[in-house]
Scaffold this motif. Structure first.
Motif, PDB file in Angstrom:
ATOM      1  N   ASP A 226       0.825  -1.212   0.000  1.00  0.00           N
ATOM      2  CA  ASP A 226       0.000   0.000   0.000  1.00  0.00           C
ATOM      3  C   ASP A 226       0.860   1.263   0.000  1.00  0.00           C
ATOM      4  O   ASP A 226       0.440   2.292  -0.539  1.00  0.00           O
ATOM      5  N   ASP A 229       2.516   1.707  -3.649  1.00  0.00           N
ATOM      6  CA  ASP A 229       1.594   2.150  -4.689  1.00  0.00           C
ATOM      7  C   ASP A 229       1.804   3.627  -5.009  1.00  0.00           C
ATOM      8  O   ASP A 229       1.543   4.069  -6.120  1.00  0.00           O
ATOM      9  N   ASP A 244      -4.441   2.502  -6.517  1.00  0.00           N
ATOM     10  CA  ASP A 244      -5.246   2.611  -5.301  1.00  0.00           C
ATOM     11  C   ASP A 244      -5.874   3.994  -5.190  1.00  0.00           C
ATOM     12  O   ASP A 244      -7.040   4.143  -4.799  1.00  0.00           O
ATOM     13  N   THR A 251      -6.271   3.138   1.953  1.00  0.00           N
ATOM     14  CA  THR A 251      -5.117   2.427   2.495  1.00  0.00           C
ATOM     15  C   THR A 251      -4.520   3.258   3.624  1.00  0.00           C
ATOM     16  O   THR A 251      -4.868   4.435   3.798  1.00  0.00           O
TER      17      THR A 251
END
Length: 338
Positions: A226, A229, A244, A251
């Motif tokens: 996360d 990303d 994301d 996240t």
């Protein structure tokens, strides 16, 4: 669990997964053959679509964890080969379903299967792989193994639905986020390790230790995913940078940045998560806000913490090449972000 905490220092030489791969290489040849055999079907689109993802460059970390955990316990049989393949089929099925739900363009650096074969075929092939996974579990014959892996499959599905429900919900708490990633990611890591204790006929304490190792490794792994990303490029990640962000996926970096932000920052994150800020310039602003708020750094600090817990879970196991490889795997999972 030992009280000793094994500190993970990102300043140390970069860890590698090579030790794990070398440790289980002979067994992985058997697992790969099982995967190849069981993904076959007279319906041509099934092996074509499944093979597109299965042969797409993934490290097959989860089945390797099953093999290495069995090695850690001194198990020398072959039962765990089919179970490792089952774990990989579960993982692959969830990836196929995820790509349909998320509308992803890339998976492991290749065009997502649903963009080639369509959503319907992709979902159905994912279902086929789930079925193959359960066939392999039944062939093993252990109700305990079946219970662990079937429960993991159910929890993963619940986690994916839960994630869908909190998508774009900017007020999502850190606790809720951890609940989601434990379900959608860490539970399969945990099950992959735990079933080795069943196969090796070890006691509940050993099962619990390996479950804890896998679960904490899985949480750390997802936390790093996360974070990167927003930190890496598509070639490195195998998916588009900022996916994301554009999907409004809550996240931990975003949750922390929103919580720490002033009114202007909160407006930005609310607009972004509700789909009103999707441009490249918006992504660049998001990355800058994450950095200045310390949200990326703190997400990675939490990943190191869970990595420490994973290493600690097997601290009382005798020293061996398997223990060293598993420990190095935790360090590798964290180091991907540095």
């Amino acid at each position: 669990m030992s009280a000793t905490i094994h500190r993970l220092n990102p300043a140390e030489p970069a860890p590698s997964i090579d030790g794990l791969m070398q440790l289980v290489a002979p067994q992985m040849n058997s697992v790969n053959q099982i995967i190849l055999d069981r993904m076959q079907s007279p319906v041509a689109v099934i092996p074509a679509l499944a093979g597109h993802l299965i042969s797409g460059g993934g490290k097959r970390l989860r089945p390797m964890l099953t093999l290495a955990s069995a090695r850690l316990l001194g198990y020398s049989g072959e039962r765990h080969h089919k179970l490792a393949a089952s774990v990989e089929f579960i993982h692959t099925a969830t990836l196929l379903h995820d790509d349909v739900v998320d509308g992803s363009d890339l998976r492991r650096g290749k065009k997502a299967a649903n963009l080639i074969w369509g959503n319907q075929a992709t979902v159905l092939v994912g279902d086929f792989l789930f079925s193959r996974a359960f066939e392999l579990m039944v062939e093993d014959g252990s109700l305990r193994v079946l219970k662990i892996l079937s429960n993991a499959s159910a929890v993963i599905a619940q986690g994916e639905v839960d994630q869908l429900m909190v998508a774009r919900q900017i007020e999502t708490s850190e606790e809720k986020y951890l609940q989601v990633i434990t379900a959608k990611t860490a539970v399969l890591f945990a099950a992959a390790c735990q079933i080795a204790a069943v196969v090796a006929e070890r006691d509940e304490a050993c099962e619990a230790a390996l479950e804890s190792f896998g679960r904490n490794l899985g949480i750390a792994f997802q936390l790093v995913d996360d974070a990167i990303d927003y930190m890496s490029d598509a070639e490195t990640m195998g998916k588009g940078q900022g996916d994301d962000f554009r999907e409004g996926k809550l996240t931990l970096p975003v949750i922390l940045a929103y919580r720490r932000g002033d009114d202007e920052a909160r407006r930005f994150w609310r607009d972004a998560m509700e789909g009103r800020r999707k441009s490249d310039d918006d992504l660049a602003e998001a990355i800058e806000r994450l950095k200045t708020s310390g949200s990326i750094a703190d997400t990675l600090a939490r990943a190191r913490h869970y990595g420490e817990l994973a290493i600690d879970a097997i601290a009382d196991m005798p020293a061996s090449s398997a223990k060293a490889a598993l420990t190095e795997t935790v360090r590798f999972a964290i180091a991907r972000a540095f």
